[in-house]
Design an enzyme around this catalytic site. Structure first.
Site, short mmCIF file in Angstrom:
data_model
loop_
_atom_site.label_atom_id
_atom_site.label_comp_id
_atom_site.label_asym_id
_atom_site.label_seq_id
_atom_site.Cartn_x
_atom_site.Cartn_y
_atom_site.Cartn_z
N GLU A 164 -22.22 39.25 -33.57
CA GLU A 164 -21.07 39.31 -32.68
C GLU A 164 -20.11 40.37 -33.22
O GLU A 164 -19.17 40.06 -33.95
CB GLU A 164 -20.37 37.94 -32.61
CG GLU A 164 -19.19 37.93 -31.66
CD GLU A 164 -18.11 36.92 -32.02
OE1 GLU A 164 -17.32 36.56 -31.14
OE2 GLU A 164 -18.02 36.50 -33.19
N LYS B 286 -27.36 57.44 -17.57
CA LYS B 286 -27.96 56.23 -18.15
C LYS B 286 -27.02 55.03 -17.97
O LYS B 286 -25.83 55.21 -17.67
CB LYS B 286 -28.20 56.44 -19.65
CG LYS B 286 -29.24 57.50 -19.98
CD LYS B 286 -29.42 57.57 -21.49
CE LYS B 286 -30.55 58.52 -21.86
NZ LYS B 286 -30.79 58.53 -23.31
N LYS C 295 -30.52 46.06 -6.21
CA LYS C 295 -29.20 46.56 -5.84
C LYS C 295 -28.18 45.45 -6.01
O LYS C 295 -28.50 44.26 -5.89
CB LYS C 295 -29.17 47.09 -4.39
CG LYS C 295 -29.45 46.07 -3.28
CD LYS C 295 -28.33 45.18 -2.80
CE LYS C 295 -27.17 45.90 -2.17
NZ LYS C 295 -26.23 44.89 -1.49
N HIS D 36 -18.88 31.26 -24.86
CA HIS D 36 -17.90 30.20 -25.13
C HIS D 36 -16.50 30.75 -25.38
O HIS D 36 -15.51 30.01 -25.25
CB HIS D 36 -18.35 29.38 -26.34
CG HIS D 36 -18.43 30.19 -27.60
ND1 HIS D 36 -19.34 31.21 -27.77
CD2 HIS D 36 -17.70 30.14 -28.75
CE1 HIS D 36 -19.16 31.75 -28.97
NE2 HIS D 36 -18.18 31.13 -29.58
N ASP D 37 -16.39 32.02 -25.79
CA ASP D 37 -15.08 32.64 -26.03
C ASP D 37 -14.54 33.31 -24.77
O ASP D 37 -13.39 33.12 -24.40
CB ASP D 37 -15.19 33.72 -27.12
CG ASP D 37 -15.35 33.13 -28.51
OD1 ASP D 37 -14.72 32.10 -28.80
OD2 ASP D 37 -16.11 33.72 -29.30
N PHE E 95 -24.81 35.91 -36.01
CA PHE E 95 -23.76 36.12 -37.00
C PHE E 95 -22.39 36.20 -36.31
O PHE E 95 -22.13 37.12 -35.54
CB PHE E 95 -24.03 37.38 -37.82
CG PHE E 95 -25.18 37.22 -38.78
CD1 PHE E 95 -24.99 36.62 -40.02
CD2 PHE E 95 -26.46 37.64 -38.43
CE1 PHE E 95 -26.06 36.44 -40.90
CE2 PHE E 95 -27.53 37.47 -39.30
CZ PHE E 95 -27.33 36.87 -40.54
N ASP E 96 -21.55 35.21 -36.61
CA ASP E 96 -20.22 35.12 -36.04
C ASP E 96 -19.28 36.15 -36.68
O ASP E 96 -19.41 36.46 -37.87
CB ASP E 96 -19.67 33.70 -36.29
CG ASP E 96 -18.28 33.50 -35.76
OD1 ASP E 96 -18.11 33.53 -34.53
OD2 ASP E 96 -17.35 33.32 -36.58
N GLN F 172 -20.77 53.18 -29.65
CA GLN F 172 -21.20 53.77 -30.92
C GLN F 172 -20.81 52.89 -32.10
O GLN F 172 -21.56 52.77 -33.07
CB GLN F 172 -20.60 55.16 -31.10
CG GLN F 172 -21.14 55.90 -32.32
CD GLN F 172 -22.62 56.22 -32.21
OE1 GLN F 172 -23.04 56.90 -31.29
NE2 GLN F 172 -23.41 55.73 -33.14
N TRP G 227 -28.26 53.26 -24.71
CA TRP G 227 -28.60 54.06 -25.89
C TRP G 227 -29.65 53.39 -26.77
O TRP G 227 -30.46 54.06 -27.39
CB TRP G 227 -27.35 54.33 -26.72
CG TRP G 227 -26.51 55.45 -26.19
CD1 TRP G 227 -26.77 56.26 -25.12
CD2 TRP G 227 -25.23 55.87 -26.71
NE1 TRP G 227 -25.76 57.16 -24.94
CE2 TRP G 227 -24.80 56.95 -25.90
CE3 TRP G 227 -24.43 55.44 -27.76
CZ2 TRP G 227 -23.58 57.61 -26.13
CZ3 TRP G 227 -23.22 56.09 -27.99
CH2 TRP G 227 -22.81 57.17 -27.18
N TRP G 228 -29.61 52.08 -26.88
CA TRP G 228 -30.52 51.39 -27.80
C TRP G 228 -30.87 50.02 -27.22
O TRP G 228 -30.45 48.98 -27.73
CB TRP G 228 -29.85 51.24 -29.17
CG TRP G 228 -30.81 51.13 -30.30
CD1 TRP G 228 -32.17 51.02 -30.27
CD2 TRP G 228 -30.45 51.10 -31.70
NE1 TRP G 228 -32.68 50.94 -31.53
CE2 TRP G 228 -31.66 50.99 -32.43
CE3 TRP G 228 -29.24 51.17 -32.38
CZ2 TRP G 228 -31.67 50.94 -33.82
CZ3 TRP G 228 -29.26 51.12 -33.77
CH2 TRP G 228 -30.46 51.00 -34.48
N TRP H 64 -36.40 43.74 -5.45
CA TRP H 64 -37.70 43.94 -4.83
C TRP H 64 -38.76 44.17 -5.90
O TRP H 64 -38.46 44.64 -7.00
CB TRP H 64 -37.67 45.19 -3.92
CG TRP H 64 -36.76 45.11 -2.76
CD1 TRP H 64 -37.09 44.77 -1.47
CD2 TRP H 64 -35.35 45.42 -2.71
NE1 TRP H 64 -35.98 44.83 -0.64
CE2 TRP H 64 -34.90 45.22 -1.38
CE3 TRP H 64 -34.42 45.84 -3.67
CZ2 TRP H 64 -33.58 45.43 -1.00
CZ3 TRP H 64 -33.09 46.04 -3.29
CH2 TRP H 64 -32.69 45.84 -1.97
#
Length: 413
Positions: free
Chosen positions: A215, A277, A383, A296-297, A189-190, A236, A284-285, A410
């Site tokens: 997007e 995290k 790493k 492309h943008d 979805f643009d 969020q 978070w998700w 590794w």
């Protein structure tokens, strides 16, 4: 912090590819692709794309557009575009199906270019083509007789009023046609900021694509030209959009891109948030985070927000070893030379062999100026950065799986 609730999967097929967590996406075009018989070009590369391990190919907008790139749609039911004819598009989709590659349609439904001048002398009527809407299909704040926008305005074009029942009915009919008649299995979805996520939910439930990504691109948090360390409010907002779709769609992880492209310049401390995290939507998700290095943008000839070109492989070493749903950009696979292509292919191979999925765990070991390292799942360690580093052998025997300039991965022996 995280506001979404637990989710029970519906019994229909919409979004089912989100469940397995094994998606690896390929963006199959750039900003200049409309110049090059694109459907035929891609058809010649389908075997190679499938062999590399991708599950879905995001294609440019498949329907007639006022501009050659496809992002100012007009006749939504015409499949003859600057990328090629309807015949060549269908040949490409058929070949992809043979190779078990899903096709992703770029869905541009925030705005539409009219064929006729209507109220105010604006091209806000769609006479003489399918979905022949009048000014009531256009929002009042972009020159129409509809209601106000339910999201951000895309300037310079009539913006579609999704609050209108007839508009949603017509869009659903078109999406079902793309899905079930043309054969697209996934949707992107643009400009998802432009209209309420609840309409995306309605469209997904009606058309039942196997996988969707939105997007939702707004600016990261900056102080002047300096990127803030804390991007929680930015991620969020993306998560709120995903929630608004009934959790049926994933979203591009612009937060991770913004942080990662600063981190690789020697600020790897950015890659661990205050809770230890990953700092993007991925942290978070991850099952709804579609990670990427450029598109492309942001890259290509537009270069609105490009990843540092000399750190591209560090970017891929990060997203292809981490949770989330990684995306590889056409240019990097096919236009940056055999070395880059082979390095990306090796990273994908490690991801698949070692079973890294969208929900894999991450244990961050180091995140400092010139080094980031982490263990993903229980089989992969990696790493990035200029500092020399290798995993401790005290508990686990690690063997080098692949490496390149400023990165190494590794696997457990």
């Amino acid at each position: 912090m995280l506001t979404h609730a637990a989710y029970t999967w519906p019994d229909h097929h919409a979004g089912t590819a989100l469940k397995n967590g094994k998606e690896i996406l390929f963006q199959g075009f750039n900003w200049e692709s409309h110049k090059y018989n694109w459907w035929e070009n891609l058809e010649s590369k389908v075997g190679e794309i499938a062999k590399a391990g991708f599950t879905s190919v995001w294609l440019p907008p498949p329907t007639h557009s006022f501009s050659p790139q496809g992002y100012t749609p007009q006749n939504l039911y015409s499949l003859n575009t600057n990328y090629g004819s309807e015949h060549h598009l269908k040949a490409l989709l058929a070949k992809m199906k043979q190779h078990k590659l899903r096709s992703m349609a770029d869905i541009v439904i925030n705005h539409r270019v009219g064929t006729t001048q209507g109220r105010g002398g604006i091209y806000n009527r769609f006479d003489g083509i399918p979905l022949s809407w009048d000014e009531h299909a256009v929002t009042s704040d972009t020159g129409g007789l509809g209601n106000r926008k339910t999201g951000a305005i895309f300037q310079g074009f009539p913006n579609i009023d999704h609050t209108q029942d007839f508009v949603r009915k017509d869009i659903i009919g078109w999406l079902r046609w793309l899905r079930h008649n043309v054969g697209f299995e996934d949707f992107r979805f643009d400009f998802a900021k432009g209209f309420s996520a609840k309409y995306v939910k309605e469209y997904i439930e009606a058309a039942k694509p196997l996988f969707c990504v939105g997007e939702y691109w707004d600016s990261c948090n900056y102080r002047g030209s300096s990127l803030d360390y804390n991007q929680d409010s930015h991620r969020q907002r993306i998560i709120n959009w995903i929630d608004g779709t009934g959790q049926l769609s994933a979203a591009f992880d612009f937060t991770t891109k913004g942080i990662l492209q600063e981190a690789v310049k020697g600020e790897f401390w950015r890659l661990r948030d205050g809770q230890g995290k990953p700092p993007g939507v991925m942290g978070w998700w991850p099952s709804r985070s579609v990670t990427f290095v450029d598109n492309h943008d942001t890259g290509s000839t537009q270069a609105h927000w490009p990843f540092p070109s000399d750190h591209i492989m560090e970017g891929y070493a990060y997203i292809l070893t981490h949770p989330g749903i990684p995306t590889v950009f056409y240019d990097h696979l096919f236009e940056w030379g055999n070395s880059i292509r082979n390095q990306i292919a090796k990273l994908i191979d490690v991801r698949k062999r070692e079973g890294i999925e969208s929900r894999s765990s991450v244990r961050i070991l180091e995140a400092k100026q010139n080094l980031y390292s982490a263990i993903i799942g229980d089989k992969v360690c990696m790493k990035i950065g200029s500092a020399s580093w290798c995993p401790s052998a005290s508990h686990t025997q690690w063997e080098l799986a692949t490496s390149g300039h400023n990165y190494a991965v590794w696997r457990k022996q």
